[in-house]
Design a protein around this motif. Sequence first.
Motif, mmCIF file in Angstrom:
data_model
loop_
_atom_site.group_PDB
_atom_site.id
_atom_site.type_symbol
_atom_site.label_atom_id
_atom_site.label_comp_id
_atom_site.label_asym_id
_atom_site.label_seq_id
_atom_site.Cartn_x
_atom_site.Cartn_y
_atom_site.Cartn_z
ATOM 1 N N ILE A 9 -11.794 -2.083 1.361
ATOM 2 C CA ILE A 9 -11.007 -1.194 0.498
ATOM 3 C C ILE A 9 -11.909 -0.466 -0.488
ATOM 4 O O ILE A 9 -11.683 0.711 -0.808
ATOM 5 C CB ILE A 9 -9.928 -2.014 -0.240
ATOM 6 N N GLY A 11 -12.316 -0.365 -3.678
ATOM 7 C CA GLY A 11 -11.765 0.215 -4.892
ATOM 8 C C GLY A 11 -11.002 1.508 -4.709
ATOM 9 O O GLY A 11 -10.657 2.169 -5.686
ATOM 10 N N ASN A 12 -10.698 1.866 -3.478
ATOM 11 C CA ASN A 12 -9.980 3.117 -3.209
ATOM 12 C C ASN A 12 -8.479 2.844 -3.268
ATOM 13 O O ASN A 12 -7.823 2.613 -2.259
ATOM 14 C CB ASN A 12 -10.378 3.678 -1.850
ATOM 15 N N LEU A 13 -7.941 2.868 -4.484
ATOM 16 C CA LEU A 13 -6.538 2.533 -4.691
ATOM 17 C C LEU A 13 -5.612 3.534 -4.009
ATOM 18 O O LEU A 13 -4.555 3.153 -3.497
ATOM 19 C CB LEU A 13 -6.237 2.468 -6.189
ATOM 20 N N LEU A 16 -5.435 2.494 -0.468
ATOM 21 C CA LEU A 16 -4.723 1.229 -0.366
ATOM 22 C C LEU A 16 -3.221 1.430 -0.504
ATOM 23 O O LEU A 16 -2.431 0.860 0.271
ATOM 24 C CB LEU A 16 -5.224 0.255 -1.433
ATOM 25 N N GLU A 17 -2.797 2.229 -1.470
ATOM 26 C CA GLU A 17 -1.358 2.445 -1.650
ATOM 27 C C GLU A 17 -0.745 3.145 -0.432
ATOM 28 O O GLU A 17 0.396 2.860 -0.049
ATOM 29 C CB GLU A 17 -1.105 3.253 -2.918
ATOM 30 N N CYS A 37 -13.642 -5.587 -1.672
ATOM 31 C CA CYS A 37 -12.372 -5.156 -2.253
ATOM 32 C C CYS A 37 -12.510 -4.045 -3.285
ATOM 33 O O CYS A 37 -11.677 -3.127 -3.316
ATOM 34 C CB CYS A 37 -11.678 -6.348 -2.913
ATOM 35 N N VAL A 38 -13.522 -4.122 -4.164
ATOM 36 C CA VAL A 38 -13.474 -3.288 -5.362
ATOM 37 C C VAL A 38 -14.723 -2.474 -5.624
ATOM 38 O O VAL A 38 -14.698 -1.572 -6.479
ATOM 39 C CB VAL A 38 -13.171 -4.145 -6.607
ATOM 40 N N ASP A 43 -11.490 3.141 -8.314
ATOM 41 C CA ASP A 43 -10.557 2.430 -9.202
ATOM 42 C C ASP A 43 -10.716 0.922 -9.038
ATOM 43 O O ASP A 43 -9.788 0.228 -8.594
ATOM 44 C CB ASP A 43 -9.112 2.834 -8.881
ATOM 45 N N THR A 47 -7.525 -1.686 -8.503
ATOM 46 C CA THR A 47 -7.448 -2.238 -7.147
ATOM 47 C C THR A 47 -7.437 -3.753 -7.188
ATOM 48 O O THR A 47 -6.665 -4.405 -6.461
ATOM 49 C CB THR A 47 -8.629 -1.728 -6.310
ATOM 50 N N ARG A 50 -4.006 -4.933 -8.208
ATOM 51 C CA ARG A 50 -3.033 -4.766 -7.122
ATOM 52 C C ARG A 50 -3.191 -5.868 -6.091
ATOM 53 O O ARG A 50 -2.200 -6.454 -5.633
ATOM 54 C CB ARG A 50 -3.242 -3.388 -6.477
ATOM 55 N N GLY A 176 -10.999 2.092 2.729
ATOM 56 C CA GLY A 176 -11.384 2.920 1.604
ATOM 57 C C GLY A 176 -12.556 3.853 1.726
ATOM 58 O O GLY A 176 -12.718 4.739 0.883
#
Length: 249
Positions: A9, A11-13, A16-17, A37-38, A43, A47, A50, A176
């Motif tokens: 991901i 950190g690509n919120l 992800l959303e 993850c981040v 973001d 992230t 979330r 992400g």
Amino acid sequence: MRIAVLADIHGNLDALEAVIADLKLEAPDLVVNLGDCVSGPLDPGLTAERLIDLGWPTVRGNHDRYIAGQPREAMGSYETDAIDRLAPAHLDWLRALPQLATPLDGVLMCHATPACDETYLAESVGPHAVVLASDAEIAEHLGAGTPALVLCGHSHVPRLVRLAGGRTVFNPGAVGLQAYDDVTPWPHVIETGSPHARYGVIDAVAGGWRFSHRQVDYDWDAAARKAAAAGRSDWAVALRTGFAERQAP
């Protein structure tokens, strides 16, 4: 049983959303996260929040390990871009992630290979190209006694590989980040060629599993603007195009 598989991901919120919204259509029984993850300039803190709230089974990626365990002076750019926007609770969550997990009988989750979070499982990197690894190379990375289905990420390349002995490796691709360059073990570039967020879906069927890769639209231009504002033109190009900066069309 339907399993959704996410990885990388970074950190690509926004991505992800979009995947979370798509998951509502797919209605999985279980969602798993294969780590990284981040880290990155987008973001990271939001992230982390979330993902903590979602509570999905998650394994540790190499960048998760770096950002939660290395001193700042030893970190790479992915980590230094993110560390100041992560709270102590986020770092504690990353530190607690396991290297491996078995969400179901016969299914193993790892970030890269079962033994190493920095080694591609299904890709072989040489001095001139990145290619699909051979059956023997993948089997060696898996080692003896691994389950019939291994879920991995790390390379950001969607893969489905069935080995001669019957074991299957599934890489869902990256949520992400769709292109990057690296210098280990040789300088190389990874590109998927489009900016879509990616994840995978696995369905239990009679006698085995059915696999699919999903590509999801999201506002990648907005994500690219965040990267550009952070001074990361390489990320901005990769997010907007799916190609590395030096090879962008």
